[in-house]
Design an enzyme around this catalytic site. Structure first.
Site, PDB file in Angstrom:
ATOM      1  N   GLY A   1     -23.784  -3.593  38.752  1.00 62.81           N
ATOM      2  CA  GLY A   1     -24.486  -2.304  38.731  1.00 62.81           C
ATOM      3  C   GLY A   1     -23.631  -1.200  39.299  1.00 62.81           C
ATOM      4  N   ASN A   2     -24.241  -0.049  39.512  1.00 57.51           N
ATOM      5  CA  ASN A   2     -23.522   1.064  40.147  1.00 57.51           C
ATOM      6  C   ASN A   2     -24.501   1.870  40.986  1.00 57.51           C
ATOM      7  OD1 ASN A   2     -24.587   3.403  38.500  1.00 57.51           O
ATOM      8  ND2 ASN A   2     -23.769   2.110  36.857  1.00 57.51           N
ATOM      9  N   ARG A   3     -23.999   2.874  41.654  1.00 56.04           N
ATOM     10  CA  ARG A   3     -24.802   3.569  42.668  1.00 56.04           C
ATOM     11  C   ARG A   3     -25.647   4.716  42.125  1.00 56.04           C
ATOM     12  NH1 ARG A   3     -23.030   1.813  47.629  1.00 56.04           N
ATOM     13  NH2 ARG A   3     -20.888   1.062  47.644  1.00 56.04           N
ATOM     14  N   SER A   4     -25.670   4.925  40.829  1.00 59.42           N
ATOM     15  CA  SER A   4     -26.445   6.053  40.302  1.00 59.42           C
ATOM     16  C   SER A   4     -27.928   5.875  40.635  1.00 59.42           C
ATOM     17  CB  SER A   4     -26.254   6.141  38.791  1.00 59.42           C
ATOM     18  OG  SER A   4     -27.134   7.107  38.272  1.00 59.42           O
TER      19      SER A   4
END
Ligand code: CTP
Length: 405
Positions: free
Chosen positions: A208-211
């Protein structure tokens, strides 16, 4: 920014025969993209009943503070409203509001709300010209309430004079003139993606990512406020639903691709603020991978979704404005612009918003800073501001590229 555009409107109904004309007004307000809660005074129900208002507005209708108590409607309604329109406003209702009375749901709401108030008086000329009413109208206007001049013409009886309820279109024009309010995206379809995609590794883990989805949410809110039909495709976020907006929750880049294929048809504007994972595990394990087997995960590249859509646009000659985002990690503003320009050209975008997320900045924050770069090469620096303010500016810039706005 001018008057903050808004769609949540309270339509207050006073006890005058012109209440029946407000049924038509309500329909036109709905056609104009407003979301309307009708709050009739108890006496006005003698002219038009609650069932009519509920049927026309598709919302529950209350007129007393003693109904629906757990929702604290006398405060909640006013907090939610962007605009309060009272039509018809009778002499008695204006007198009560001028004196700060709060003896029914409508007057309670008026007293507790910070929303702008507009009144459309309708009454017999003798009542309109009575010094008491004249004084009340002055008091209300001095407090910043917009009061429309009643029309001159045939009244309920056989007489003629000032006090007629204006035509529906005149009232709508008055709303727009009073506030510089314009539903400039009415009839337009806007698709916005937001949040960060998650690529499953096994039933438990993902890449995943931090958005956070906050920027996509702010963009959707702004477009909806301006009257657009909005579809918000959110990846892995916890943002609440916005009434009047269709929100579609997805997880992976491939879900996002499918949702976009389904919903971007006929869209005038597509804003791709989602942080799409560039790669996904080649194989998704059906059962949880044991730690001994986690040494390496084979990855394969995801397609560049936005580039696919600009390619299709070109091939099919579609008239659609496509906006991209770029999250870079550089502390140099010049480098940021260079990287943004390269991405805009590579992906054939109309406009790109580029921001630096160095050290985890901006993700999940309320504010943003960066630059909007147009296809022409022009750059608009975005100094530290809320994601909502940025959304307003970005959509203004995108609008310049949509025909007939
Ligand atoms: N994007 C997309 N599909 C992808 C990756 C990105 O549609 N597979 C979109 C993003 O939503 C964003 C824009 O492309 O609007 C830029 O994303 P970014 O990840 O910065 O671009 P990349 O092409 O992946 O470039 P980089 O090599 O810097 O990661």
């Amino acid at each position: 920014m001018g008057f903050p555009r808004g769609r949540e409107l309270i339509l207050g109904i006073g006890a005058g025969i012109a209440a029946y004309k407000s049924c038509e007004l309500l329909r036109r307000l709905l056609d104009n993209g407003f979301l309307v809660t009708v709050v009739p005074t108890p006496n006005s129900l003698n002219f038009v009943g609650s069932a009519t208002w509920q049927a026309l507005s598709h919302r529950p209708v209350y007129s007393q503070v003693w109904e629906n108590i757990p929702d604290v409607p006398h405060i909640a309604l006013g907090e939610k409203a962007h605009l309060i329109l009272i039509a018809p406003a009778t002499a008695d209702l204006m007198a009560r509001i001028a004196h700060g009375r709060a003896d029914d749901l409508l007057t309670n709401t008026v007293l507790s709300s910070a929303a702008p108030i507009l009144m459309i008086p309708a009454m017999h000329p003798k009542m309109w010209l009575n010094p008491a009413t004249v004084e009340n109208v002055k008091t209300l206007r001095d407090r910043g309430i917009f009061i429309m001049e009643p029309s001159i013409g045939r009244l309920t009886g056989s007489d003629v004079g000032v006090g007629r309820f204006p035509e529906t279109q005149e009232i709508i024009d008055f709303i727009e003139e009073s506030y510089g309010y314009r539903s400039d995206l009415l009839g337009k379809k806007v698709v916005i993606t937001g949040g960060g995609t998650r690529e499953p590794i096994d039933p438990v883990r993902y890449i995943g990512n931090r958005s956070s989805g906050k920027q996509g949410y702010a963009l959707a809110y702004n477009a909806a406020m301006r009257g657009a039909e909005v579809i918000l495709i959110q990846a892995a976020t916890t943002t609440p639903a916005i009434e009047g907006i269709r929100t579609i929750e997805i997880e992976s880049a491939s879900n996002l691709f499918d949702a976009m294929k389904e919903h971007t048809e006929g869209a005038d504007l597509v804003i791709m603020s989602a942080a799409v994972s560039d790669a996904k595990p080649s194989l998704v394990a059906k059962t949880k991978i044991k730690k001994g087997d986690l040494g390496s995960i084979a990855l394969e590249e995801n397609p560049d979704l936005i580039a696919e859509f600009t390619r299709m646009r070109r091939e099919k000659g579609i008239n659609q404005v496509i906006v991209g985002f770029a999250a870079e990690t550089t502390s140099s503003y010049d480098d940021l612009i260079t990287l943004g320009r390269q991405k805009l050209v590579r992906k054939d975008l109309d406009l790109i918003y580029v921001n630096s997320v160095e050290d985890g900045a901006i993700f999940a924050e309320e504010n943003t800073e960066g630059a909007i770069i147009l296809r022409s090469g022009s750059v608009f620096k975005i100094e530290n501001m809320s994601k909502y303010e940025m959304a307003e500016i970005l959509i203004n810039k995108a609008l310049e590229r949509i025909p007939n706005v």
